[in-house]
Design a protein around this motif. Sequence first.
Motif, PDB file in Angstrom:
ATOM      1  N   ASP A  43      72.260  64.658  72.153  1.00 15.15           N
ATOM      2  CA  ASP A  43      71.791  65.184  71.053  1.00 15.15           C
ATOM      3  C   ASP A  43      72.872  64.548  70.030  1.00 15.15           C
ATOM      4  N   TYR A  44      73.739  64.078  70.351  1.00 19.44           N
ATOM      5  CA  TYR A  44      74.786  63.627  69.218  1.00 19.44           C
ATOM      6  C   TYR A  44      74.255  62.360  68.840  1.00 19.44           C
ATOM      7  N   ASN A  92      81.074  56.467  75.322  1.00 23.69           N
ATOM      8  CA  ASN A  92      80.649  57.414  76.166  1.00 23.69           C
ATOM      9  C   ASN A  92      80.502  56.651  77.468  1.00 23.69           C
ATOM     10  N   THR A 124      62.775  61.457  65.028  1.00 26.11           N
ATOM     11  CA  THR A 124      63.442  61.476  66.444  1.00 26.11           C
ATOM     12  C   THR A 124      62.662  61.979  67.584  1.00 26.11           C
ATOM     13  N   LEU A 164      69.643  67.812  59.727  1.00 25.58           N
ATOM     14  CA  LEU A 164      69.423  68.495  60.826  1.00 25.58           C
ATOM     15  C   LEU A 164      70.722  69.407  61.303  1.00 25.58           C
ATOM     16  N   PRO A 180      71.478  71.002  64.779  1.00 22.94           N
ATOM     17  CA  PRO A 180      70.883  70.979  66.039  1.00 22.94           C
ATOM     18  C   PRO A 180      70.981  72.415  66.760  1.00 22.94           C
ATOM     19  N   ASP A 189      72.008  72.924  70.195  1.00 18.96           N
ATOM     20  CA  ASP A 189      73.099  73.071  71.244  1.00 18.96           C
ATOM     21  C   ASP A 189      74.334  72.285  70.602  1.00 18.96           C
ATOM     22  N   THR A 218      76.757  69.891  72.762  1.00 21.16           N
ATOM     23  CA  THR A 218      76.137  68.535  73.327  1.00 21.16           C
ATOM     24  C   THR A 218      76.010  67.680  71.869  1.00 21.16           C
ATOM     25  N   ALA A 219      75.846  68.393  70.639  1.00 16.17           N
ATOM     26  CA  ALA A 219      75.568  67.634  69.507  1.00 16.17           C
ATOM     27  C   ALA A 219      76.710  66.836  68.773  1.00 16.17           C
ATOM     28  N   LEU A 220      78.039  67.195  69.118  1.00 14.45           N
ATOM     29  CA  LEU A 220      78.862  66.435  68.705  1.00 14.45           C
ATOM     30  C   LEU A 220      79.299  65.124  69.722  1.00 14.45           C
ATOM     31  N   ASN A 221      79.775  64.124  69.080  1.00 15.61           N
ATOM     32  CA  ASN A 221      80.067  62.917  70.150  1.00 15.61           C
ATOM     33  C   ASN A 221      81.613  63.165  70.621  1.00 15.61           C
ATOM     34  N   PRO A 222      81.578  63.430  72.104  1.00 13.82           N
ATOM     35  CA  PRO A 222      82.829  63.656  72.619  1.00 13.82           C
ATOM     36  C   PRO A 222      84.085  62.938  72.855  1.00 13.82           C
ATOM     37  N   GLN A 228      83.096  62.317  62.275  1.00  8.97           N
ATOM     38  CA  GLN A 228      81.898  62.737  62.696  1.00  8.97           C
ATOM     39  C   GLN A 228      81.132  63.414  61.238  1.00  8.97           C
ATOM     40  N   TYR A 236      89.354  66.863  68.590  1.00  7.01           N
ATOM     41  CA  TYR A 236      87.931  66.383  69.483  1.00  7.01           C
ATOM     42  C   TYR A 236      87.434  67.646  69.641  1.00  7.01           C
ATOM     43  N   HIS A 245      86.037  68.872  72.379  1.00  6.18           N
ATOM     44  CA  HIS A 245      86.127  69.548  73.504  1.00  6.18           C
ATOM     45  C   HIS A 245      87.406  70.663  73.294  1.00  6.18           C
ATOM     46  N   GLU A 246      88.101  70.300  72.093  1.00  8.16           N
ATOM     47  CA  GLU A 246      89.191  71.302  71.797  1.00  8.16           C
ATOM     48  C   GLU A 246      88.814  72.630  70.892  1.00  8.16           C
ATOM     49  N   LEU A 295      78.818  71.628  62.526  1.00  4.41           N
ATOM     50  CA  LEU A 295      77.568  70.813  62.276  1.00  4.41           C
ATOM     51  C   LEU A 295      76.569  71.435  61.101  1.00  4.41           C
ATOM     52  N   SER A 335      78.516  69.642  58.381  1.00  2.00           N
ATOM     53  CA  SER A 335      78.182  68.249  58.473  1.00  2.00           C
ATOM     54  C   SER A 335      76.753  68.327  57.664  1.00  2.00           C
TER      55      SER A 335
END
Lengths: 328, 289
Positions: free
Chosen positions: A225-226, A248, B54, B91, B93, B95, B98-102, B109, B148, B150-151, B161, B164
């Motif tokens: 998704d990202y 990644n 997309t 957009l 999104p 979820d 999963t929509a942010l780059n880990p 971002q 990040y 995950h935090e 999001l 953004s």
Amino acid sequence: MRLLTTVITLFGVAVIVFVVIRVVPGNPIAMMLPPGATDADIARLQAQYGFDKSIFDQFLIWLSGVLQGDFGTSISLRQPVSRLVLNRLPATLELSIMALLMAVLMGGALALFGTRFRDGKTEGVVDVTAGMALSIPDFLWGLVLILLFGVLWPVFHISGRISPALNVDFTTNFYLFEAIARLRFDVMADLAAHMFMPALALAIPLAAIISQLLKQSLKETMHLDYVTLARTKGYGENHVITREALPNAILPTLTLVGVQFTFLIGGTVIIERLFSYEGLGNMAIDAVINRDLPLIQGIVILFALLFTIVNLAVDMLYVVLNPRLRHA
Amino acid sequence: MNGFLSIRNLTVRLKNGSPILRSVSLDVAAGQVHGLVGESGAGKSMIGKAVLGTLPRALSVTGGEIWLDGTNLMSLSPTERRRRIGATAALIPQDPLTALNPSKRIGPQITRRLVDILGWSRQDAQDRALELLGEVHIPDPARVMRNYPHELSGGMRQRILIASAFAAEPRLIIADEPTTALDVTVQKQILRLIADMQTRHGTALLFVTHDLGVVSKVCDTLSVLYAGKVVEDARMHRFFMRPIHPYSAALLAATPTYTDPTGSLTPVSQAVIDGVEAEVAQHDARRAQ
């Protein structure tokens, strides 16, 4: 914890090598003496080197020496093993690092290219190229390269590490690193011309592995998704692949590169022989031919130590590149 | 009716030719919220993806026009199209997990595209991100920018999001089931936040959802989709008073109500499904001629 497992690993390697090289046939003492030496002569020399004792006793003697930094004396070269080995190590390290660098660059470029033109004929070409590169072993690549760049189009040196005509006083045995640090471009060029073919031969199979694994993981990441979100922000394919997906996708490849790099170091043994490159691997083959037991032991222990250091470095790099592990 | 976003006879097919969207037409007026409802697999997300360019690689637009702010996107080159969308649309999104780059911090971002694509100065982008994070009620935005993904919790990430998406003041936002992946307790807050932000910024919003309850709260108009075909296009008020298409009526009747939580669920009857399936088949037959 890590240190403890390293020590146990090295101890295990030492035991196995010690036993194996004493069990296989071939008597180092007999090799040293001229033909016609009497049994009494042989027995006397064996006693001098301690080969008349039991394997267990020999091991204890060797181990107590090692713990004091004494790896024994080479039988064939009659010099301390530690000095011999440490003199040769820089040559092998330079070759391995150069090969790794080449493999990462070639494999990475191929993976990015294959991802950019994925699901088409171009990706098929990339896959076939990588498959071929991988199914031919490094020493055969060595022969192919010698034929190409040593015989048909002789642009690189096919043997040695440096031209004897170049009279340089090196303070270390890291010739290449030293030449770079001293900005001696002529020396750099000469070393590179010697190192190019053996390094490339070692690098090609690893590059193939890197390209396939990295491409696979890039392609999976491209569906996430990202990545889609980045596209809607107006970013093009190249940016999306290199900036969003690559940081990644590179993580699983990194672990594998660590493991494969140890194979590559193992590959230097035959490649150094092929290109008469004065490194540790070349010395290892001589040591085996001469049944130079102390030298073999020393080299193998050093290789084992090298492998564990590489794996440790990979684990640390993984933590640095993966923010999710950084605070753990 | 002619909107800021106008989709005309949009047809999307799988590579093997089977239709995913069947001549879809719909309009989203400037500053209005248009709902897109239908069951799973009806193709409602695909409309959003087709607009944003997309679509999955297995799908392609085989016919129709997508007009965004007076320009037919389908007539532009891929690069021009991408730039146009990046500058005009955004957009939210589905979820947030999963929509942010880990591997990237939150700040870049949000800000990078403002600098890279829209040519803002770094400082402007930074200030704008802080302002918007505040607007979506993120506590201590300056700290969150350095975190990040995950935090942070799912709710926090969805707020980020949303911030953004609004950062570049797009004129159209496509929200693709933005509350589906969230905890029920957070869903309501996020929904209200999106509605508030839309009103404040006057952005046109295409709201994709399978939840008619959500539609009734935020939308001005809606399209009901079945098997990639629009079966009803209506203003909100009229739709809930008097749905015209039998499938719409059945869908409305099937929505569980909060006022009567013990009432049994009413499934869409087989007769209704047979009816709408026949319409789709008729549509395909007409196309094939």
